[in-house]
Design an enzyme around this catalytic site. Sequence first.
Site, PDB file in Angstrom:
ATOM      1  N   LYS A 191     -54.065 -22.164 -10.633  1.00 12.94           N
ATOM      2  CA  LYS A 191     -53.332 -21.440  -9.580  1.00 12.94           C
ATOM      3  C   LYS A 191     -52.256 -22.354  -8.986  1.00 12.94           C
ATOM      4  O   LYS A 191     -52.347 -23.571  -9.131  1.00 12.94           O
ATOM      5  CB  LYS A 191     -54.300 -20.943  -8.506  1.00 12.94           C
ATOM      6  CG  LYS A 191     -55.036 -22.062  -7.737  1.00 12.94           C
ATOM      7  CD  LYS A 191     -56.033 -21.472  -6.755  1.00 12.94           C
ATOM      8  CE  LYS A 191     -56.643 -22.576  -5.892  1.00 12.94           C
ATOM      9  NZ  LYS A 191     -57.702 -22.055  -5.004  1.00 12.94           N
ATOM     10  N   HIS A 204     -50.217 -16.933   3.112  1.00 16.62           N
ATOM     11  CA  HIS A 204     -51.227 -16.284   3.943  1.00 16.62           C
ATOM     12  C   HIS A 204     -50.550 -15.595   5.133  1.00 16.62           C
ATOM     13  O   HIS A 204     -51.090 -14.631   5.687  1.00 16.62           O
ATOM     14  CB  HIS A 204     -52.240 -17.299   4.473  1.00 16.62           C
ATOM     15  CG  HIS A 204     -53.137 -17.866   3.419  1.00 16.62           C
ATOM     16  ND1 HIS A 204     -52.749 -18.895   2.610  1.00 16.62           N
ATOM     17  CD2 HIS A 204     -54.394 -17.534   3.057  1.00 16.62           C
ATOM     18  CE1 HIS A 204     -53.748 -19.184   1.788  1.00 16.62           C
ATOM     19  NE2 HIS A 204     -54.748 -18.372   2.031  1.00 16.62           N
ATOM     20  N   ASP A 277     -54.238 -13.581  -6.253  1.00 17.99           N
ATOM     21  CA  ASP A 277     -54.694 -14.212  -5.023  1.00 17.99           C
ATOM     22  C   ASP A 277     -55.129 -13.070  -4.101  1.00 17.99           C
ATOM     23  O   ASP A 277     -54.952 -11.889  -4.418  1.00 17.99           O
ATOM     24  CB  ASP A 277     -53.556 -15.039  -4.406  1.00 17.99           C
ATOM     25  CG  ASP A 277     -54.062 -16.201  -3.565  1.00 17.99           C
ATOM     26  OD1 ASP A 277     -55.220 -16.149  -3.109  1.00 17.99           O
ATOM     27  OD2 ASP A 277     -53.296 -17.159  -3.354  1.00 17.99           O
TER      28      ASP A 277
END
Length: 550
Positions: A191, A204, A277
Amino acid sequence: MKEVHAMTLREKIGQMLLCGFKGIEATEELEALIAEHHIGGVIYFARNVDNTQQVARLSDQLQQIAEQSGTMPLWISIDQEGGMVARITEGVALMPGQMALAAGALGPEAKEGIKAGAGCSAAYEAALISGKELRALGINLNFAPVLDVNNNPDNPVIGVRSFGESPELVAEFGQQAVQGFQDANVVATAKHFPGHGDTSVDSHLDLPTIMHGEERIRSVELVPFVKAIESGVDAIMSSHIYFPALEADKLPVTLSKSVLTGLLREELGFEGVIMTDCMEMNAISEHYGTVAASVMAIEAGADLVLISHSRDRQIGAIAAIEQAVHEGRLTEARIDASVKRLLALKERRGVLAPQSNATAEVGTAAHCAVAQRLSEASITLVKDEQKLLPLKRVRTLAVTVAAAVSSGVDEAYAGPASLGAALAEQGLDVLDRVLPLQEIGELREAVLAEALQAEQIVIGTYNARFHPAQVELVRDLQALGKPLVVVALRVPYDLLELPDISTFIAAYESRPLALQSTAKCLLGGLALRGRLPVSLGSHYPAGWRWEDGL
């Protein structure tokens, strides 16, 4: 194993969901997700962890629910990168994070293009042990390693989670980590494809954009992923980042068919599992909506959709994917292709025949000794112009800046352990001050008063680049004229904010083991052997350690 052609559409769609939940045991809601919605697996966060015995019991319980309900055995996944990003921190041999591993393994040739060489074995060793312990706890899929090339000091979310700033170094260390996890029969997940290392926005919190041209992306960001694919990595996680050079429409990679199918699947030839994700991160949820974006991700080429928190969104995504098939937006053949890949990987990693867990293999003395050795090798002396090291055994103020969790990506240091406590364990006379990040301003005067009682000062900073109050406090302590040592307990880039500090150490993390290793080094019990995996301005290039510059 039930064949794909014998599964209902709802069963197949369920296999494409990986779901988070609350609590340390299975709830009725979670049982329903498994038994009625046939989800492919779950993800553990710190909220699901009490101790290693409980984790092993929970893993067994979840697999029993799946067996009794006639659904497929589950992925049981986790973010256990090591260092600051770890969900299980007690009772295991918690390995150093990736930048710390690199710092301890680099040789003197690192300054010329960073050739990692034999030192890469540290990444293999750490991943193999971590993987064996995860498997003993019933965890069969790890969201690691991080293959992002961290070449942006302003990156708020990757930093020390990366092996460094060199694509070649990250590729070599990453390949070894992939091999270590997979040799432990745990799925390795590279990732965040095609690279989250050169962002200044945390996905985020919002949608980052990387404006580099395609040539640069191929020569830097993609290099570690290409190596991982060539080495047979099981899975790759997409990033919620927009790359205009790779995607004509303003879509993040997770929703981009051009990137997931065109680049990753067709051009780079990746045949493993593509997973997203978390679809509840703001980069997705605030711009596209988690449920709608789950359908878009599958259209783009994702096999496994991660929804970490909300049950309503999890069930909503399953229903939306099913509706998309009924409406012809997605074909059942497209669903079948993903499910075949997922079940083939479950079979390859032994998930379809779950075994009883063995917690006796977790946190053993031998495993912990490896973690300690790797940690002790990582501590890096960047500069010591006034020759303050080793510390004199005099009254010392030791300040540890304790960070709160900032983005949901990690469980940052906030416990009772401190740099002062670690120094006291080594016999130093210490005034120990733990300073919560958000309270620096109001506690400043108290810290300065304590400094007057000490003959020397050690302060552990934590991402000072993003929190100017720390820089101001260090300046105040520096103005007292006493010997002052700064230890960066997260990103080494703190030195860029404090260039005139005479003695600076990079510890890369503030886990108890790193604090202990740092304390030993400060007092001369250990040689400072680490080398910088990233550049700190022109004076301190990647591969640097102070001893080489003398």
